[in-house]
Design a protein around this motif. Sequence first.
Motif, PDB file in Angstrom:
ATOM      1  N   ASP A 320      48.905  32.671  40.803  1.00 58.11           N
ATOM      2  CA  ASP A 320      48.233  33.925  41.146  1.00 58.11           C
ATOM      3  C   ASP A 320      47.666  34.568  39.896  1.00 58.11           C
ATOM      4  OD1 ASP A 320      48.554  33.868  43.841  1.00 58.11           O
ATOM      5  OD2 ASP A 320      50.470  34.942  43.832  1.00 58.11           O
ATOM      6  N   GLN A 321      48.462  34.481  38.810  1.00 55.89           N
ATOM      7  CA  GLN A 321      48.036  35.088  37.541  1.00 55.89           C
ATOM      8  C   GLN A 321      46.751  34.432  37.002  1.00 55.89           C
ATOM      9  OE1 GLN A 321      51.304  34.638  34.947  1.00 55.89           O
ATOM     10  NE2 GLN A 321      51.233  36.754  34.222  1.00 55.89           N
ATOM     11  N   ASP A 322      46.711  33.095  37.085  1.00 53.70           N
ATOM     12  CA  ASP A 322      45.496  32.383  36.643  1.00 53.70           C
ATOM     13  C   ASP A 322      44.300  32.843  37.467  1.00 53.70           C
ATOM     14  OD1 ASP A 322      46.665  30.612  34.705  1.00 53.70           O
ATOM     15  OD2 ASP A 322      47.507  29.445  36.361  1.00 53.70           O
ATOM     16  N   PHE A 323      44.539  32.949  38.782  1.00 52.77           N
ATOM     17  CA  PHE A 323      43.436  33.334  39.654  1.00 52.77           C
ATOM     18  C   PHE A 323      42.957  34.756  39.345  1.00 52.77           C
ATOM     19  CE2 PHE A 323      41.838  35.191  43.641  1.00 52.77           C
ATOM     20  CZ  PHE A 323      40.663  34.461  43.708  1.00 52.77           C
ATOM     21  N   GLU A 324      43.915  35.657  39.058  1.00 50.85           N
ATOM     22  CA  GLU A 324      43.526  37.036  38.713  1.00 50.85           C
ATOM     23  C   GLU A 324      42.639  37.034  37.462  1.00 50.85           C
ATOM     24  OE1 GLU A 324      43.857  39.634  40.586  1.00 50.85           O
ATOM     25  OE2 GLU A 324      45.144  38.627  42.044  1.00 50.85           O
ATOM     26  N   LEU A 325      42.920  36.119  36.533  1.00 53.39           N
ATOM     27  CA  LEU A 325      42.095  36.034  35.316  1.00 53.39           C
ATOM     28  C   LEU A 325      40.655  35.611  35.657  1.00 53.39           C
ATOM     29  CD1 LEU A 325      44.693  34.455  32.850  1.00 53.39           C
ATOM     30  CD2 LEU A 325      43.641  36.722  32.654  1.00 53.39           C
ATOM     31  N   THR A 326      40.525  34.769  36.683  1.00 53.67           N
ATOM     32  CA  THR A 326      39.172  34.376  37.120  1.00 53.67           C
ATOM     33  C   THR A 326      38.445  35.596  37.686  1.00 53.67           C
ATOM     34  OG1 THR A 326      39.952  32.147  37.598  1.00 53.67           O
ATOM     35  CG2 THR A 326      37.860  32.780  38.601  1.00 53.67           C
ATOM     36  N   LEU A 327      39.168  36.385  38.510  1.00 54.63           N
ATOM     37  CA  LEU A 327      38.541  37.600  39.069  1.00 54.63           C
ATOM     38  C   LEU A 327      38.171  38.570  37.945  1.00 54.63           C
ATOM     39  CD1 LEU A 327      40.605  38.403  42.295  1.00 54.63           C
ATOM     40  CD2 LEU A 327      38.435  37.191  42.097  1.00 54.63           C
ATOM     41  N   LYS A 328      39.025  38.630  36.928  1.00 57.41           N
ATOM     42  CA  LYS A 328      38.753  39.541  35.806  1.00 57.41           C
ATOM     43  C   LYS A 328      37.463  39.111  35.085  1.00 57.41           C
ATOM     44  CE  LYS A 328      41.108  41.255  31.633  1.00 57.41           C
ATOM     45  NZ  LYS A 328      40.862  40.338  30.529  1.00 57.41           N
ATOM     46  N   ASP A 336      25.388  36.607  39.646  1.00 57.10           N
ATOM     47  CA  ASP A 336      24.559  36.594  40.841  1.00 57.10           C
ATOM     48  C   ASP A 336      25.052  35.401  41.681  1.00 57.10           C
ATOM     49  OD1 ASP A 336      22.652  37.290  42.646  1.00 57.10           O
ATOM     50  OD2 ASP A 336      20.911  36.809  41.420  1.00 57.10           O
ATOM     51  N   ASN A 337      24.432  35.238  42.824  1.00 53.19           N
ATOM     52  CA  ASN A 337      24.708  34.138  43.756  1.00 53.19           C
ATOM     53  C   ASN A 337      25.257  32.864  43.093  1.00 53.19           C
ATOM     54  OD1 ASN A 337      24.493  32.399  45.899  1.00 53.19           O
ATOM     55  ND2 ASN A 337      22.273  32.135  45.693  1.00 53.19           N
ATOM     56  N   SER A 338      26.523  32.522  43.359  1.00 52.47           N
ATOM     57  CA  SER A 338      27.159  31.391  42.656  1.00 52.47           C
ATOM     58  C   SER A 338      27.770  30.408  43.646  1.00 52.47           C
ATOM     59  CB  SER A 338      28.257  31.928  41.739  1.00 52.47           C
ATOM     60  OG  SER A 338      27.674  32.715  40.733  1.00 52.47           O
ATOM     61  N   PHE A 339      28.179  29.256  43.147  1.00 51.10           N
ATOM     62  CA  PHE A 339      28.837  28.264  43.997  1.00 51.10           C
ATOM     63  C   PHE A 339      30.337  28.319  43.742  1.00 51.10           C
ATOM     64  CE2 PHE A 339      24.620  26.463  43.083  1.00 51.10           C
ATOM     65  CZ  PHE A 339      24.150  26.323  44.385  1.00 51.10           C
ATOM     66  N   LEU A 367      39.968  31.785  47.616  1.00 47.25           N
ATOM     67  CA  LEU A 367      38.525  31.491  47.659  1.00 47.25           C
ATOM     68  C   LEU A 367      37.779  32.635  48.353  1.00 47.25           C
ATOM     69  CD1 LEU A 367      36.293  29.382  47.048  1.00 47.25           C
ATOM     70  CD2 LEU A 367      36.611  28.498  49.351  1.00 47.25           C
ATOM     71  N   LYS A 368      38.381  33.137  49.441  1.00 50.54           N
ATOM     72  CA  LYS A 368      37.723  34.222  50.188  1.00 50.54           C
ATOM     73  C   LYS A 368      37.582  35.459  49.291  1.00 50.54           C
ATOM     74  CE  LYS A 368      37.031  36.723  54.245  1.00 50.54           C
ATOM     75  NZ  LYS A 368      36.648  37.894  53.523  1.00 50.54           N
ATOM     76  N   ARG A 369      38.646  35.793  48.565  1.00 45.95           N
ATOM     77  CA  ARG A 369      38.574  36.975  47.681  1.00 45.95           C
ATOM     78  C   ARG A 369      37.488  36.796  46.627  1.00 45.95           C
ATOM     79  NH1 ARG A 369      43.940  38.440  44.827  1.00 45.95           N
ATOM     80  NH2 ARG A 369      42.725  40.128  43.912  1.00 45.95           N
ATOM     81  N   LEU A 370      37.449  35.595  46.059  1.00 40.00           N
ATOM     82  CA  LEU A 370      36.442  35.324  45.011  1.00 40.00           C
ATOM     83  C   LEU A 370      35.026  35.437  45.587  1.00 40.00           C
ATOM     84  CD1 LEU A 370      36.549  32.632  42.278  1.00 40.00           C
ATOM     85  CD2 LEU A 370      34.567  32.727  43.736  1.00 40.00           C
ATOM     86  N   GLN A 371      34.843  34.857  46.764  1.00 38.40           N
ATOM     87  CA  GLN A 371      33.498  34.869  47.351  1.00 38.40           C
ATOM     88  C   GLN A 371      33.076  36.290  47.722  1.00 38.40           C
ATOM     89  OE1 GLN A 371      33.853  31.737  50.323  1.00 38.40           O
ATOM     90  NE2 GLN A 371      33.113  30.208  48.873  1.00 38.40           N
ATOM     91  N   GLU A 378      26.298  40.086  43.920  1.00 36.79           N
ATOM     92  CA  GLU A 378      24.985  39.575  44.328  1.00 36.79           C
ATOM     93  C   GLU A 378      24.176  40.718  44.944  1.00 36.79           C
ATOM     94  OE1 GLU A 378      25.877  36.192  46.783  1.00 36.79           O
ATOM     95  OE2 GLU A 378      23.785  36.133  47.425  1.00 36.79           O
ATOM     96  N   ASP A 379      24.858  41.519  45.750  1.00 35.49           N
ATOM     97  CA  ASP A 379      24.200  42.647  46.384  1.00 35.49           C
ATOM     98  C   ASP A 379      23.742  43.665  45.334  1.00 35.49           C
ATOM     99  OD1 ASP A 379      23.368  43.773  48.836  1.00 35.49           O
ATOM    100  OD2 ASP A 379      24.850  45.359  48.495  1.00 35.49           O
ATOM    101  N   ALA A 380      24.585  43.877  44.326  1.00 32.26           N
ATOM    102  CA  ALA A 380      24.234  44.843  43.270  1.00 32.26           C
ATOM    103  C   ALA A 380      22.968  44.377  42.541  1.00 32.26           C
ATOM    104  CB  ALA A 380      25.398  44.994  42.291  1.00 32.26           C
ATOM    105  N   VAL A 381      22.854  43.053  42.317  1.00 34.87           N
ATOM    106  CA  VAL A 381      21.653  42.526  41.651  1.00 34.87           C
ATOM    107  C   VAL A 381      20.431  42.815  42.531  1.00 34.87           C
ATOM    108  CG1 VAL A 381      20.458  40.434  40.843  1.00 34.87           C
ATOM    109  CG2 VAL A 381      22.899  40.721  40.380  1.00 34.87           C
ATOM    110  N   ALA A 382      20.573  42.526  43.841  1.00 32.21           N
ATOM    111  CA  ALA A 382      19.445  42.739  44.757  1.00 32.21           C
ATOM    112  C   ALA A 382      19.040  44.217  44.759  1.00 32.21           C
ATOM    113  CB  ALA A 382      19.817  42.275  46.159  1.00 32.21           C
ATOM    114  N   GLN A 383      20.046  45.106  44.845  1.00 36.60           N
ATOM    115  CA  GLN A 383      19.745  46.552  44.878  1.00 36.60           C
ATOM    116  C   GLN A 383      19.029  46.988  43.599  1.00 36.60           C
ATOM    117  OE1 GLN A 383      19.998  48.452  47.399  1.00 36.60           O
ATOM    118  NE2 GLN A 383      21.322  47.257  48.758  1.00 36.60           N
ATOM    119  N   SER A 384      19.431  46.391  42.468  1.00 36.70           N
ATOM    120  CA  SER A 384      18.818  46.793  41.196  1.00 36.70           C
ATOM    121  C   SER A 384      17.348  46.361  41.120  1.00 36.70           C
ATOM    122  CB  SER A 384      19.597  46.216  40.008  1.00 36.70           C
ATOM    123  OG  SER A 384      19.334  44.827  39.913  1.00 36.70           O
TER     124      SER A 384
END
Length: 449
Positions: A320-328, A336-339, A367-371, A378-384
């Motif tokens: 979980d800790q490793d994954f939190e680092l990815t979110l960080k 922007d839009n990523s795979f 995966l769901k949280r990351l996506q 992605e939305d923030a980029v579009a709005q900008s």
Amino acid sequence: MKKLYIKTYGCQMNEYDSDKMADVLHACDGMAQTDKIEEADVILFNTCSIREKAEEKVFSDLGRVRLLKLANPNLLIGVGGCVASQEGDAIIKRAPYVDVVFGPQTLHRLPELINARRKSGRSQVDISFPEIEKFDHLPTPVLSQVEGLQTASAFVAIMEGCSKYCTFCVVPYTRGEEVSRPLADVMKDVQALTDQGVREVTLIGQNVNAYQGAADDEDTVDFAYLLQAISALPQIERIRYSTSHPRDMSQRLIDVYATTPKLVSHLHLPVQSGSDRILAAMKRGHTALEYKSIIRRVRAVRPDICITSDFIVGFPGETDQDFELTLKLIDEIGFDNSFSYLYSPRPGTPAAEMKDDTPHEVKAARLKRLQDRIAQQEDAVAQSMLGSVQRVLVEGISKKDGLEMAGRTDNNRVINFRGSPGMIGRFLDVRVTQVVRHTLRGELAGKTA
Ligand code: SAM
Ligand code: F3S
């Protein structure tokens, strides 16, 4: 005229290879492509083995074409790409009605393989890695043969294979080690495409920024040099590239962003994880901090650049800790839009031997949280982009509305706007007027309006 049907699985490189298969068979046997599998004389599957699902799909598709072969014994069935490279003869054992099996490096030998199959009555397998030979035997790119390219944009392969050996990945085994095409050959292809009206090129390869192309004076030139050489061609208005590796993101390459406006403000730079422990287990050869340092330096010379990436969730031992680092890391960079993919164990790779005791549900929830997080960014980029005027290359008629055109912005966003088919292939200024989910809508701006 004989008809050829090709099904492509996976990446841009495979799309490019499929176009080349069509070119080779057209040049040699006058074959024309069809999108109706039932009317084909030759059916080719250009496969991908990057994840398990892609691989399974090939065998279920093969089961279906078997029925076509029963009805028409002259039908020729070929399997190419990375599954072919990995499985070789085993494909014929599992599906004896397959006539030819060829790898990503031997697609130029297709006419010989097909002839040998017809003469001998035996299935043919050639999955060798004859270095750069493939490119030497491919016809000069002709746009009309390239699927879906009525526009002014084209792919150019500049290198093949990968020598990084990330512990999860099959590519170095299926496509071989990195081999770059000589500078003059790449320039010849780009020139041939510009002569046919191409104004935007996407340079492709597994790690394009590892490019080391032989030059006339027996020296080699790097990717930064190649970008500048292409940018010097007056007909070229835009240059894209995909994919690149953080380890090969040299300062010379970063500096090109400062000096070369034709190089787009979009960088796809796979990071996979934000945890140094996982990055080391993946054998990526960089830390999260080094990745951030690259992005900081690129943004210093190109403040408006959009960064996209690839992520693997649920690599063996990811906590979980490793994954939190990815979110960080995601929060710090702003992508922007990523795979993003769930880790898929691939036979023969070191990671497939690693202990992996995280339950599937936990990985899927990560995966769901990351996506969701990336979707917000992605939305923030579009709005900008709302209200801004974007330089757009018109690619075709919009899929959703026949009266609208679809174009691509510099930062790789698709935008739909009222226009006419005569605009296809032109660069136009379009004002962004609306963001519907992540899709942009706009109207012609400036002189063209
Ligand atoms: N050159 C790129 C890089 O720097 O990483 C990678 C190209 S790879 C063909 C495309 C993407 O597929 C990778 O970035 C990775 O995210 C994903 N991938 C590769 N092997 C995978 C596996 N075993 N499971 C899940 N995803 C995988
Ligand atoms: Fe695969 Fe890593 Fe190369 S993801 S394509 S081995 S850089």
